[in-house]
Write a protein that holds these residues in place. Structure first.
Motif, PDB file in Angstrom:
ATOM      1  N   PHE A  31       0.835  -1.209   0.000  1.00 34.90           N
ATOM      2  CA  PHE A  31       0.000   0.000   0.000  1.00 34.90           C
ATOM      3  C   PHE A  31       0.871   1.261   0.000  1.00 34.90           C
ATOM      4  O   PHE A  31       0.488   2.283  -0.583  1.00 34.90           O
ATOM      5  N   THR A  32       2.043   1.167   0.621  1.00 36.49           N
ATOM      6  CA  THR A  32       2.986   2.290   0.559  1.00 36.49           C
ATOM      7  C   THR A  32       3.464   2.493  -0.872  1.00 36.49           C
ATOM      8  O   THR A  32       3.553   3.632  -1.360  1.00 36.49           O
ATOM      9  N   ILE A  33       3.768   1.387  -1.546  1.00 33.99           N
ATOM     10  CA  ILE A  33       4.193   1.454  -2.954  1.00 33.99           C
ATOM     11  C   ILE A  33       3.085   2.042  -3.816  1.00 33.99           C
ATOM     12  O   ILE A  33       3.343   2.852  -4.716  1.00 33.99           O
ATOM     13  N   LEU A  34       1.837   1.657  -3.526  1.00 31.70           N
ATOM     14  CA  LEU A  34       0.698   2.217  -4.266  1.00 31.70           C
ATOM     15  C   LEU A  34       0.627   3.727  -4.079  1.00 31.70           C
ATOM     16  O   LEU A  34       0.428   4.478  -5.046  1.00 31.70           O
ATOM     17  N   ALA A  35       0.793   4.182  -2.835  1.00 27.56           N
ATOM     18  CA  ALA A  35       0.750   5.623  -2.547  1.00 27.56           C
ATOM     19  C   ALA A  35       1.864   6.352  -3.293  1.00 27.56           C
ATOM     20  O   ALA A  35       1.654   7.442  -3.848  1.00 27.56           O
ATOM     21  N   VAL A  36       3.058   5.749  -3.316  1.00 34.37           N
ATOM     22  CA  VAL A  36       4.191   6.357  -4.026  1.00 34.37           C
ATOM     23  C   VAL A  36       3.898   6.442  -5.521  1.00 34.37           C
ATOM     24  O   VAL A  36       4.157   7.474  -6.172  1.00 34.37           O
ATOM     25  N   SER A  37       3.349   5.362  -6.095  1.00 37.50           N
ATOM     26  CA  SER A  37       3.063   5.353  -7.535  1.00 37.50           C
ATOM     27  C   SER A  37       2.036   6.425  -7.894  1.00 37.50           C
ATOM     28  O   SER A  37       2.178   7.108  -8.922  1.00 37.50           O
ATOM     29  N   LEU A  38       1.018   6.605  -7.051  1.00 33.33           N
ATOM     30  CA  LEU A  38      -0.003   7.619  -7.321  1.00 33.33           C
ATOM     31  C   LEU A  38       0.569   9.029  -7.151  1.00 33.33           C
ATOM     32  O   LEU A  38       0.201   9.949  -7.898  1.00 33.33           O
ATOM     33  N   ALA A  39       1.484   9.188  -6.177  1.00 36.18           N
ATOM     34  CA  ALA A  39       2.122  10.494  -5.990  1.00 36.18           C
ATOM     35  C   ALA A  39       2.980  10.857  -7.200  1.00 36.18           C
ATOM     36  O   ALA A  39       2.969  12.001  -7.672  1.00 36.18           O
ATOM     37  N   LEU A  40       3.713   9.886  -7.715  1.00 37.52           N
ATOM     38  CA  LEU A  40       4.517  10.113  -8.917  1.00 37.52           C
ATOM     39  C   LEU A  40       3.621  10.400 -10.117  1.00 37.52           C
ATOM     40  O   LEU A  40       3.917  11.268 -10.948  1.00 37.52           O
ATOM     41  N   TYR A  41       2.525   9.674 -10.217  1.00 38.61           N
ATOM     42  CA  TYR A  41       1.555   9.842 -11.306  1.00 38.61           C
ATOM     43  C   TYR A  41       0.991  11.262 -11.304  1.00 38.61           C
ATOM     44  O   TYR A  41       0.753  11.847 -12.367  1.00 38.61           O
ATOM     45  N   CYS A  42       0.795  11.829 -10.109  1.00 41.14           N
ATOM     46  CA  CYS A  42       0.214  13.170  -9.982  1.00 41.14           C
ATOM     47  C   CYS A  42       1.274  14.230  -9.691  1.00 41.14           C
ATOM     48  O   CYS A  42       0.969  15.296  -9.144  1.00 41.14           O
ATOM     49  N   SER A  43       2.514  13.954 -10.053  1.00 40.98           N
ATOM     50  CA  SER A  43       3.634  14.830  -9.673  1.00 40.98           C
ATOM     51  C   SER A  43       3.468  16.261 -10.175  1.00 40.98           C
ATOM     52  O   SER A  43       3.874  17.211  -9.503  1.00 40.98           O
ATOM     53  N   GLU A  44       2.877  16.423 -11.340  1.00 40.33           N
ATOM     54  CA  GLU A  44       2.693  17.779 -11.878  1.00 40.33           C
ATOM     55  C   GLU A  44       1.850  18.635 -10.959  1.00 40.33           C
ATOM     56  O   GLU A  44       2.009  19.852 -10.903  1.00 40.33           O
TER      57      GLU A  44
ATOM     58  N   THR B  84       7.484   6.629 -14.319  1.00 38.16           N
ATOM     59  CA  THR B  84       7.963   5.804 -13.213  1.00 38.16           C
ATOM     60  C   THR B  84       6.791   5.357 -12.344  1.00 38.16           C
ATOM     61  O   THR B  84       6.716   4.190 -11.929  1.00 38.16           O
ATOM     62  N   GLY B  85       5.875   6.276 -12.072  1.00 38.43           N
ATOM     63  CA  GLY B  85       4.689   5.926 -11.303  1.00 38.43           C
ATOM     64  C   GLY B  85       3.841   4.874 -11.998  1.00 38.43           C
ATOM     65  O   GLY B  85       3.306   3.959 -11.353  1.00 38.43           O
ATOM     66  N   ILE B  86       3.728   4.965 -13.322  1.00 36.54           N
ATOM     67  CA  ILE B  86       2.952   4.002 -14.102  1.00 36.54           C
ATOM     68  C   ILE B  86       3.590   2.612 -14.034  1.00 36.54           C
ATOM     69  O   ILE B  86       2.904   1.602 -13.839  1.00 36.54           O
ATOM     70  N   ILE B  87       4.910   2.558 -14.174  1.00 37.19           N
ATOM     71  CA  ILE B  87       5.621   1.283 -14.122  1.00 37.19           C
ATOM     72  C   ILE B  87       5.421   0.619 -12.758  1.00 37.19           C
ATOM     73  O   ILE B  87       5.139  -0.584 -12.662  1.00 37.19           O
ATOM     74  N   ILE B  88       5.558   1.406 -11.684  1.00 42.50           N
ATOM     75  CA  ILE B  88       5.365   0.870 -10.335  1.00 42.50           C
ATOM     76  C   ILE B  88       3.940   0.350 -10.173  1.00 42.50           C
ATOM     77  O   ILE B  88       3.714  -0.734  -9.609  1.00 42.50           O
ATOM     78  N   LEU B  89       2.975   1.108 -10.691  1.00 47.52           N
ATOM     79  CA  LEU B  89       1.575   0.699 -10.596  1.00 47.52           C
ATOM     80  C   LEU B  89       1.341  -0.615 -11.328  1.00 47.52           C
ATOM     81  O   LEU B  89       0.673  -1.530 -10.805  1.00 47.52           O
ATOM     82  N   PHE B  90       1.868  -0.737 -12.541  1.00 49.53           N
ATOM     83  CA  PHE B  90       1.701  -1.968 -13.319  1.00 49.53           C
ATOM     84  C   PHE B  90       2.256  -3.177 -12.578  1.00 49.53           C
ATOM     85  O   PHE B  90       1.595  -4.200 -12.437  1.00 49.53           O
ATOM     86  N   THR B  91       3.492  -3.056 -12.123  1.00 50.11           N
ATOM     87  CA  THR B  91       4.123  -4.198 -11.457  1.00 50.11           C
ATOM     88  C   THR B  91       3.412  -4.532 -10.155  1.00 50.11           C
ATOM     89  O   THR B  91       3.330  -5.701  -9.771  1.00 50.11           O
ATOM     90  N   LEU B  92       2.877  -3.520  -9.492  1.00 48.91           N
ATOM     91  CA  LEU B  92       2.169  -3.756  -8.229  1.00 48.91           C
ATOM     92  C   LEU B  92       0.885  -4.543  -8.444  1.00 48.91           C
ATOM     93  O   LEU B  92       0.626  -5.538  -7.754  1.00 48.91           O
TER      94      LEU B  92
END
Length: 411
Positions: free
Chosen positions: A258-271, A302-310
Motif C-alpha cells: 500500500f505504501t508502494i501504491l501511494a508512491v506510484s499515485l504520488a509520482l503519477y500526480c507529480s505535476e 515511473t509511477g505508471i511502471i510501479i503501478l503496473f508491477t504492483l
C-alpha cells in the motif's frame, strides 16, 4: 497466473484511465477547471483540492494517455516475448483494423454532427471547448484525417492526436521489440530516453528556425512520435522482465504494497503535487516548457511502471480490478476514449438553451459510457472481427499454397 489474466487486470486499469480522460475533458469544458489545468491562480477551494493533490488522479488526462502508451508497449510485446511472433503483415492488419477503422468512423460521426447541429460559441464555457466544432471541414482536414497527419485534430475529435502516434509507433514496433529482446534493460531504457531527449531538442530547434506553418506542424508531429516511442519501449521492457520483478514484490507484506501504491499515485500526480514544475510546463519559454515536460513525463512514467508491477503482483489489487464492471469498462475503453468528446459536444450544443450547463456536464460521463457500449458493439468489435477474418483467410490461403507446392514437388 496466466498471461491472459494479467492483461485483464491491466485492461481494468485502461478502463479507469479512459474514464479519467472523460472526467478531465468534462471538467476543462468550464473556464475555472481549464485555468486550474494551466496552473493559473484559483480561489475556489474545492477546485484547488481536486487539482493540487493526489485526487487529481481522478481527472488526469495527460497522465492517462502516457499510461495508454506504456500499456500498449507492454501488451504488444507479449507475443514476441512468448515466442509467438506474428507475421508482420498479420500484425499490421490487426493494428490497422483495431485502431484506424474506429478512429476514422469517429471522425466521420463528429463531422456529420458538426454539419447537423451547426454549433456556435458559448461564452459560459472554456476556450478549449469553444475551439472544437469551431470551423468548417475543408479538403485539407479530410486529407489529414484520412492519412492521420495530426493536423487540426482539435476541431473534430481532440483525443485523436494520441492515436496518430499510437498508429505510427505500432507500425515500427516489431523493429523496436527486436532490439528490446536483444539488449539489456539498461540499454533499452537508455535508447528510449535518448529518443525522447532527441525529440525535445528537435522541437526547440524547429520552434526557433522553421517559419513555414505546414512544415512546422509536420516536423513537430513526427518529433512527438519519436518522443512517445520511449513509453512503448518502457512498457515492453517491463513486460520482458516481469517474471523477475513480480516475485520480488509478491514477497512484500500488505503495508509495503500500500505504501508502494501511494508512491506510484504520488509520482503519477507529480505535476500537481509540485505545482511549480507544472507552472513552467505551460507558462515558461520553449526551453523551460520542453525540459519541464520531459522531467515530469519521466516521473509520471515511473509511477505508471510501479503501478503496473504492483497490480500484477498483488492478489488484493487483482481481486478489486477483476470486478466485472471494471473489466467491462476496460473492454469499451477505446470506444469510450473515441466517443466521449462527441457526446460532450452534442449534448451541450443540442440542449444549451433548455438545460443548465452544470446538469449537462454531470450527465456527459454517464451518456458517454452508454454510447461507448454501442460504439464497441457496432464499430470496434466488428473491426476486430474483420481483422481476425482477414488474417485467418490469409493463413488458410497460405496453407493451401504450401500444400499445393509440396504436392507438385512430390509429383
Amino acid at each position: 497466473m496466466p498471461n491472459g489474466q494479467r492483461i485483464e487486470v491491466l485492461d481494468s486499469i485502461r478502463g479507469l484511465a479512459s474514464f479519467s480522460v472523460v472526467i478531465h475533458h468534462t471538467l476543462i469544458a468550464t473556464p475555472i477547471f481549464l485555468a486550474a489545468h494551466y496552473h493559473e491562480s484559483i480561489e475556489n477551494n474545492l477546485v484547488k483540492v481536486l487539482t493540487s493533490s493526489p485526487l487529481h488522479v481522478l481527472w488526469g488526462g495527460h497522465e492517462a494517455v502516457l499510461l495508454f502508451f506504456v500499456l500498449s508497449g507492454f501488451v504488444l510485446s507479449l507475443p514476441f516475448l512468448n515466442q509467438r511472433s506474428p507475421k508482420y503483415s498479420q500484425y499490421l492488419i490487426k493494428r490497422i483494423c483495431r485502431i484506424y477503422i474506429p478512429y476514422i468512423l469517429s471522425i466521420a460521426l463528429s463531422a456529420g454532427l458538426l454539419f447537423l447541429l451547426n454549433p456556435s460559441n458559448i461564452s459560459d464555457l472554456s476556450d478549449w471547448f469553444n475551439g472544437m466544432w469551431s470551423s468548417s471541414i475543408t479538403g485539407k482536414t479530410i486529407f489529414s484525417s484520412l492519412l492521420m497527419l495530426d493536423y487540426h485534430v482539435h476541431n473534430l475529435n481532440t483525443v485523436t492526436w494520441s492515436l496518430v502516434h499510437e498508429m505510427r509507433i505500432s507500425i515500427i514496433f516489431p523493429i523496436l521489440i527486436f532490439f528490446i529482446i536483444k539488449y539489456t534493460w539498461r540499454k533499452s531504457l537508455l535508447i528510449g530516453i535518448f529518443l525522447s531527449l532527441f525529440a525535445c531538442i528537435a522541437n526547440v530547434l524547429v520552434y526557433r528556425t522553421i517559419q513555414n506553418d505546414a512544415v512546422f506542424l509536420l516536423v513537430t508531429s513526427l518529433s512527438s512520435t519519436v518522443y512517445y516511442t520511449n513509453f512503448f519501449i518502457i512498457g515492453a521492457v517491463v513486460a520482458k522482465h516481469r517474471h523477475q520483478i513480480i516475485p520480488k514484490i509478491k514477497r512484500l507484506n500488505s503495508s509495503y504494497k500500500f505504501t508502494i501504491l501511494a508512491v506510484s499515485l504520488a509520482l503519477y500526480c507529480s505535476e500537481w503535487i509540485i505545482p511549480k514544475l507544472g507552472y513552467y510546463k505551460y507558462n515558461g519559454d520553449i526551453i523551460q516548457t520542453t525540459l519541464t515536460t520531459f522531467i515530469l513525463d519521466l516521473i509520471i512514467m515511473t509511477g505508471i511502471i510501479i503501478l503496473f508491477t504492483l497490480v500484477l503482483s498483488s492478489s488484493t489489487f487483482k481481486k478489486i480490478l477483476l470486478n466485472r464492471y471494471l473489466l467491462g469498462l476496460g473492454k469499451i475503453s477505446y470506444s469510450l476514449y473515441l466517443v466521449h468528446i462527441i457526446v460532450l459536444l452534442s449534448i451541450i450544443h443540442f440542449f444549451k438553451y433548455d438545460v443548465p450547463f452544470g446538469i449537462l456536464l454531470l450527465i456527459v460521463p454517464i451518456i458517454s459510457v452508454f454510447v461507448a457500449i454501442l460504439f464497441y458493439k457496432y464499430i470496434e468489435f466488428p473491426s476486430i472481427s474483420l481483422a481476425n477474418r482477414i488474417v485467418n483467410n490469409k493463413n488458410r490461403s497460405d496453407s493451401k499454397t504450401i500444400v499445393a507446392t509440396r504436392y507438385s514437388i512430390k509429383k
